[in-house]
Every structure is written in structure tokens, then in C-alpha cells.
Design a protein around this motif. Structure first.
Motif, PDB file in Angstrom:
ATOM      1  N   ILE A  67       1.149  -1.955  -1.840  1.00  0.00           N
ATOM      2  CA  ILE A  67       0.031  -1.466  -2.654  1.00  0.00           C
ATOM      3  C   ILE A  67       0.608  -1.249  -4.057  1.00  0.00           C
ATOM      4  O   ILE A  67       1.567  -0.482  -4.246  1.00  0.00           O
ATOM      5  N   LEU A  68       0.046  -1.975  -5.040  1.00  0.00           N
ATOM      6  CA  LEU A  68       0.554  -1.908  -6.424  1.00  0.00           C
ATOM      7  C   LEU A  68       0.212  -0.540  -7.022  1.00  0.00           C
ATOM      8  O   LEU A  68      -0.847   0.014  -6.692  1.00  0.00           O
ATOM      9  N   ARG A  69       1.085  -0.094  -7.896  1.00  0.00           N
ATOM     10  CA  ARG A  69       2.365  -0.664  -8.260  1.00  0.00           C
ATOM     11  C   ARG A  69       3.515  -0.248  -7.347  1.00  0.00           C
ATOM     12  O   ARG A  69       4.438  -1.008  -7.091  1.00  0.00           O
ATOM     13  N   ALA A  70       3.501   1.054  -6.950  1.00  0.00           N
ATOM     14  CA  ALA A  70       4.723   1.632  -6.403  1.00  0.00           C
ATOM     15  C   ALA A  70       5.205   0.933  -5.128  1.00  0.00           C
ATOM     16  O   ALA A  70       6.413   0.874  -4.869  1.00  0.00           O
ATOM     17  N   GLY A  71       4.287   0.355  -4.361  1.00  0.00           N
ATOM     18  CA  GLY A  71       4.675  -0.335  -3.141  1.00  0.00           C
ATOM     19  C   GLY A  71       5.637  -1.485  -3.394  1.00  0.00           C
ATOM     20  O   GLY A  71       6.418  -1.872  -2.511  1.00  0.00           O
ATOM     21  N   LEU A  87      -4.445  -1.166  -6.370  1.00  0.00           N
ATOM     22  CA  LEU A  87      -5.306   0.029  -6.339  1.00  0.00           C
ATOM     23  C   LEU A  87      -4.703   1.050  -7.291  1.00  0.00           C
ATOM     24  O   LEU A  87      -3.490   1.199  -7.336  1.00  0.00           O
ATOM     25  N   TYR A  88      -5.535   1.737  -8.055  1.00  0.00           N
ATOM     26  CA  TYR A  88      -5.011   2.879  -8.807  1.00  0.00           C
ATOM     27  C   TYR A  88      -5.902   4.086  -8.537  1.00  0.00           C
ATOM     28  O   TYR A  88      -7.098   3.941  -8.280  1.00  0.00           O
ATOM     29  N   ARG A  89      -5.302   5.253  -8.590  1.00  0.00           N
ATOM     30  CA  ARG A  89      -6.050   6.485  -8.350  1.00  0.00           C
ATOM     31  C   ARG A  89      -6.629   6.981  -9.650  1.00  0.00           C
ATOM     32  O   ARG A  89      -5.912   7.136 -10.632  1.00  0.00           O
ATOM     33  N   ASP A  90      -7.942   7.244  -9.669  1.00  0.00           N
ATOM     34  CA  ASP A  90      -8.531   7.855 -10.859  1.00  0.00           C
ATOM     35  C   ASP A  90      -7.896   9.238 -11.045  1.00  0.00           C
ATOM     36  O   ASP A  90      -7.858  10.032 -10.095  1.00  0.00           O
ATOM     37  N   VAL A 148       3.039  -1.439   2.629  1.00  0.00           N
ATOM     38  CA  VAL A 148       4.051  -0.487   2.145  1.00  0.00           C
ATOM     39  C   VAL A 148       3.581   0.211   0.874  1.00  0.00           C
ATOM     40  O   VAL A 148       3.015  -0.408  -0.031  1.00  0.00           O
ATOM     41  N   ASP A 149       3.792   1.511   0.831  1.00  0.00           N
ATOM     42  CA  ASP A 149       3.493   2.336  -0.344  1.00  0.00           C
ATOM     43  C   ASP A 149       4.348   3.599  -0.196  1.00  0.00           C
ATOM     44  O   ASP A 149       4.308   4.223   0.871  1.00  0.00           O
ATOM     45  N   PRO A 150       5.128   3.987  -1.205  1.00  0.00           N
ATOM     46  CA  PRO A 150       5.989   5.161  -1.013  1.00  0.00           C
ATOM     47  C   PRO A 150       5.215   6.442  -0.713  1.00  0.00           C
ATOM     48  O   PRO A 150       5.723   7.310  -0.014  1.00  0.00           O
ATOM     49  N   MET A 151       3.980   6.581  -1.257  1.00  0.00           N
ATOM     50  CA  MET A 151       3.298   7.871  -1.188  1.00  0.00           C
ATOM     51  C   MET A 151       1.961   7.778  -0.450  1.00  0.00           C
ATOM     52  O   MET A 151       1.134   6.912  -0.734  1.00  0.00           O
ATOM     53  N   LEU A 152       1.742   8.696   0.497  1.00  0.00           N
ATOM     54  CA  LEU A 152       0.439   8.844   1.167  1.00  0.00           C
ATOM     55  C   LEU A 152      -0.019  10.254   0.836  1.00  0.00           C
ATOM     56  O   LEU A 152       0.444  11.222   1.439  1.00  0.00           O
ATOM     57  N   ALA A 153      -0.904  10.382  -0.154  1.00  0.00           N
ATOM     58  CA  ALA A 153      -1.294  11.714  -0.647  1.00  0.00           C
ATOM     59  C   ALA A 153      -2.638  12.125  -0.036  1.00  0.00           C
ATOM     60  O   ALA A 153      -2.677  12.725   1.037  1.00  0.00           O
ATOM     61  N   THR A 154      -3.763  11.780  -0.678  1.00  0.00           N
ATOM     62  CA  THR A 154      -5.060  12.043  -0.040  1.00  0.00           C
ATOM     63  C   THR A 154      -5.322  11.035   1.083  1.00  0.00           C
ATOM     64  O   THR A 154      -6.187  11.250   1.933  1.00  0.00           O
ATOM     65  N   GLY A 155      -4.609   9.908   1.029  1.00  0.00           N
ATOM     66  CA  GLY A 155      -4.817   8.845   2.025  1.00  0.00           C
ATOM     67  C   GLY A 155      -5.854   7.830   1.587  1.00  0.00           C
ATOM     68  O   GLY A 155      -6.064   6.824   2.266  1.00  0.00           O
ATOM     69  N   GLY A 156      -6.505   8.073   0.433  1.00  0.00           N
ATOM     70  CA  GLY A 156      -7.568   7.166  -0.020  1.00  0.00           C
ATOM     71  C   GLY A 156      -7.065   5.747  -0.266  1.00  0.00           C
ATOM     72  O   GLY A 156      -7.694   4.775   0.169  1.00  0.00           O
ATOM     73  N   SER A 157      -5.920   5.619  -0.960  1.00  0.00           N
ATOM     74  CA  SER A 157      -5.407   4.278  -1.288  1.00  0.00           C
ATOM     75  C   SER A 157      -5.006   3.537  -0.016  1.00  0.00           C
ATOM     76  O   SER A 157      -5.366   2.362   0.172  1.00  0.00           O
ATOM     77  N   GLY A 158      -4.259   4.197   0.848  1.00  0.00           N
ATOM     78  CA  GLY A 158      -3.812   3.554   2.084  1.00  0.00           C
ATOM     79  C   GLY A 158      -4.992   3.141   2.952  1.00  0.00           C
ATOM     80  O   GLY A 158      -5.028   2.012   3.467  1.00  0.00           O
ATOM     81  N   GLY A 215       7.150  13.590  -7.265  1.00  0.00           N
ATOM     82  CA  GLY A 215       6.466  13.286  -8.532  1.00  0.00           C
ATOM     83  C   GLY A 215       5.687  11.998  -8.411  1.00  0.00           C
ATOM     84  O   GLY A 215       5.188  11.652  -7.330  1.00  0.00           O
ATOM     85  N   ASP A 216       5.557  11.267  -9.520  1.00  0.00           N
ATOM     86  CA  ASP A 216       4.779  10.023  -9.530  1.00  0.00           C
ATOM     87  C   ASP A 216       5.706   8.854  -9.208  1.00  0.00           C
ATOM     88  O   ASP A 216       6.576   8.485 -10.005  1.00  0.00           O
ATOM     89  N   ALA A 217       5.510   8.283  -8.027  1.00  0.00           N
ATOM     90  CA  ALA A 217       6.435   7.247  -7.548  1.00  0.00           C
ATOM     91  C   ALA A 217       6.443   6.034  -8.478  1.00  0.00           C
ATOM     92  O   ALA A 217       7.511   5.502  -8.807  1.00  0.00           O
ATOM     93  N   GLY A 218       5.252   5.584  -8.904  1.00  0.00           N
ATOM     94  CA  GLY A 218       5.178   4.403  -9.780  1.00  0.00           C
ATOM     95  C   GLY A 218       5.924   4.641 -11.080  1.00  0.00           C
ATOM     96  O   GLY A 218       6.713   3.806 -11.527  1.00  0.00           O
ATOM     97  N   ASP A 219       5.712   5.782 -11.684  1.00  0.00           N
ATOM     98  CA  ASP A 219       6.394   6.086 -12.951  1.00  0.00           C
ATOM     99  C   ASP A 219       7.903   6.160 -12.762  1.00  0.00           C
ATOM    100  O   ASP A 219       8.667   5.710 -13.622  1.00  0.00           O
TER     101      ASP A 219
HETATM  102  C1  PRP Z   1       0.090   6.283  -6.026  1.00  0.00           C
HETATM  103  C2  PRP Z   1       0.841   5.869  -4.771  1.00  0.00           C
HETATM  104  C3  PRP Z   1      -0.268   5.536  -3.815  1.00  0.00           C
HETATM  105  C4  PRP Z   1      -1.339   6.525  -4.198  1.00  0.00           C
HETATM  106  C5  PRP Z   1      -1.331   7.634  -3.183  1.00  0.00           C
HETATM  107  O1  PRP Z   1      -0.334   5.180  -6.731  1.00  0.00           O
HETATM  108  O2  PRP Z   1       1.735   4.798  -4.989  1.00  0.00           O
HETATM  109  O3  PRP Z   1      -0.765   4.211  -3.944  1.00  0.00           O
HETATM  110  O4  PRP Z   1      -0.989   7.044  -5.483  1.00  0.00           O
HETATM  111  O5  PRP Z   1      -2.369   8.520  -3.422  1.00  0.00           O
HETATM  112  P1  PRP Z   1      -3.610   8.699  -2.439  1.00  0.00           P
HETATM  113  O6  PRP Z   1      -3.055   8.746  -1.051  1.00  0.00           O
HETATM  114  O7  PRP Z   1      -4.208  10.013  -2.871  1.00  0.00           O
HETATM  115  O8  PRP Z   1      -4.549   7.552  -2.649  1.00  0.00           O
HETATM  116  P2  PRP Z   1      -1.137   5.295  -8.124  1.00  0.00           P
HETATM  117  O9  PRP Z   1      -2.604   5.305  -7.877  1.00  0.00           O
HETATM  118  O10 PRP Z   1      -0.571   6.445  -8.917  1.00  0.00           O
HETATM  119  O11 PRP Z   1      -0.844   3.913  -8.820  1.00  0.00           O
HETATM  120  P3  PRP Z   1       0.542   3.274  -9.306  1.00  0.00           P
HETATM  121  O12 PRP Z   1       1.353   2.955  -8.067  1.00  0.00           O
HETATM  122  O13 PRP Z   1       0.077   2.045 -10.007  1.00  0.00           O
HETATM  123  O14 PRP Z   1       1.249   4.246 -10.200  1.00  0.00           O
END
Ligand code: PRP
Ligand code: URA
Length: 209
Positions: free
Chosen positions: A77-81, A102-105, A130-140, A199-203
Motif C-alpha cells: 500500500i503506497l507509499r510506506a508499504g 491510498l492516502y489518509r485524509d 504489506v503496509d508498516p502501519m495498521l492504525a484505524t484499519g481503513g487503508s488496509g 510516527g509517520d512511517a512514510g515520512d
Molecule cells: C499510512 C500507513 C497506512 C495508513 C494507516 O499511510 O502507511 O497506509 O497510514 O492508517 P489507517 O490504518 O488509519 O488507514 P498514509 O496514508 O500516511 O500515506 P503514505 O504511506 O503515503 O504516507
């Protein structure tokens, strides 16, 4: 929870602790993400199907297991994945790569789709998202829905750090998907960042911000 595996290997834990440290710079961060993806991938791919293939050793002909079927797909999942692809490719160099953008608003924390390209025929492949972060789970959850809409069936999801909220949501929306988590953290904060997290994985992978 069925279908959820939380890693407890000390090498993975150690490397994730190094990732969390805010003094870990971009170069080391990238290397660690790749190494963790390889170590986790080794576990996540332990049920890849095999078939017996005839091989001639210097001694005799024998039937031995080799990976069967269509080449597997890694889908970051772009970018951080993207930071996790190399590590898994070290295990399965012939894998095909799909991409989901996918990007999170920043205000609503809702994911927005901007790209999707998957290797065909996707329905015949083991797919490792693959994505380093599963936060709210919306992107995954949205990424997996997109893959299913394209016909994907045998899907695994691998993240380095998960929040309980995101893990619950992903499992609830996609109970058929095996989820591999490097570390399960405490909670989300008011900005939907994982605590303690990294922190912010992509950054941190790309050196932006
Ligand atoms: C980050 C991360 C996940 C998402 C997780 O990406 O890499 O894709 O947030 O958050 P969620 O579980 O609440 O959806 P981000 O949207 O910041 O985009 P980036 O990888 O392009 O920086
Ligand atoms: N995305 C990140 O990169 N980090 C978080 O903590 C949450 C979402």
C-alpha cells in the motif's frame, strides 16, 4: 482472534524497537523495515503450497517439494508499504508486484484511493499485502476490498505495528484474511496515530516532512 498472528521473535522485537527510536535516521530506518519484512515474511509464507517435482541428484532420481502454482503477488500500500517489498523479494525473488495507492485524509483519517494495478490472473495467486502501519484499519480494509473486487481470493496482510482498533476492524471486515502483526501497540491518539508507534512511517522511510 482467528487468523491473527502476532510475532514474538526477539529479533523482530529488537528491530521494531530500533524503528520506534526517533533518533533512528532514514538510512537505518529503511534497512530495518526491509529486514523486519523479510523475517515476518518467512513466517507469513510458511503455508505456501508445494508440489513434488522430479529431480536428479548426483546419486539418483527423486521427487522433492517445490513451490507450486502461479507466482505469488506482493502488494504494497503506497507509499510506506514500498519499504517492505525488498525484504519479501529476498525470500521470493520471482514474485509479481501489485500496487495500491491510498492516502489518509489528515482531518477525517479516511483513506482515499489514487492507484490500483495488480498482476493478472490475481485470483490464482497467493497475495501478500504489506503496509508498516495498521492504525484505524481503513487503508488496509479498503486495499483488501479493492483486491477482492479484482478477483483476489487467497489474501494475507502483513504490518509491522498495529493498533487494537485497526486490527479489530480489519479482522471484522475481512475475517478470511490472515493478518500478521510485528507488534500490537496500546491505542490511537486523537490524530489517529499509533501510540507508542513510530510516527509517520512514510515520512520516515522517504525522508519527507
Ligand atoms: C499510512 C500507513 C497506512 C495508513 C494507516 O499511510 O502507511 O497506509 O497510514 O492508517 P489507517 O490504518 O488509519 O488507514 P498514509 O496514508 O500516511 O500515506 P503514505 O504511506 O503515503 O504516507
Ligand atoms: N500512519 C502512520 O504512518 N503512522 C501512524 O501512527 C498511523 C498512521
Amino acid at each position: 482472534m482467528d487468523n491473527v498472528i502476532i510475532m514474538d521473535h526477539p529479533l523482530i522485537q529488537h528491530k521494531i524497537s530500533r524503528l520506534r527510536d526517533k533518533s533512528t535516521g532514514t538510512n537505518e530506518f529503511r534497512t530495518l523495515v526491509s529486514e523486519i519484512a523479510m523475517l515476518m515474511g518467512f513466517e507469513a509464507l510458511r503455508d505456501l503450497p508445494t508440489e513434488l517435482v522430479e529431480i536428479e541428484t548426483p546419486i539418483e532420481t527423486t521427487k522433492q517439494p517445490m513451490i507450486a502454482g502461479k507466482k505469488m503477488a506482493i502488494v504494497p500500500i503506497l507509499r510506506a508499504g514500498l519499504g517492505m517489498v525488498d525484504g519479501v523479494l529476498q525470500l521470493v525473488p520471482s514474485a509479481k508486484i501489485g500496487h495500491i495507492g491510498l492516502y489518509r485524509d489528515p482531518d477525517t483519517h479516511e483513506p482515499h484511493e489514487y492507484y490500483c494495478k495488480l498482476p493478472e490472473p490475481i485470483d490464482q495467486r497467493t497475495i501478500l499485502v504489506v503496509d508498516p502501519m495498521l492504525a484505524t484499519g481503513g487503508s488496509g480494509a479498503d486495499a483488501i476490498t479493492m483486491i477482492k473486487q479484482h478477483g483476489g481470493k487467497n489474501i494475507k496482510f502483513m504490518c509491522i505495528i498495529a493498533a487494537p482498533e485497526g486490527l479489530e476492524r480489519l479482522h471484522k471486515e475481512h475475517p478470511d484474511v490472515q493478518i500478521y502483526v510485528g507488534a500490537l501497540d496500546r491505542q490511537l491518539n486523537e490524530n489517529a496515530y499509533i501510540c507508542p508507534g513510530l510516527g509517520d512511517a512514510g515520512d520516515r522511510i522517504f525522508g519527507t516532512k
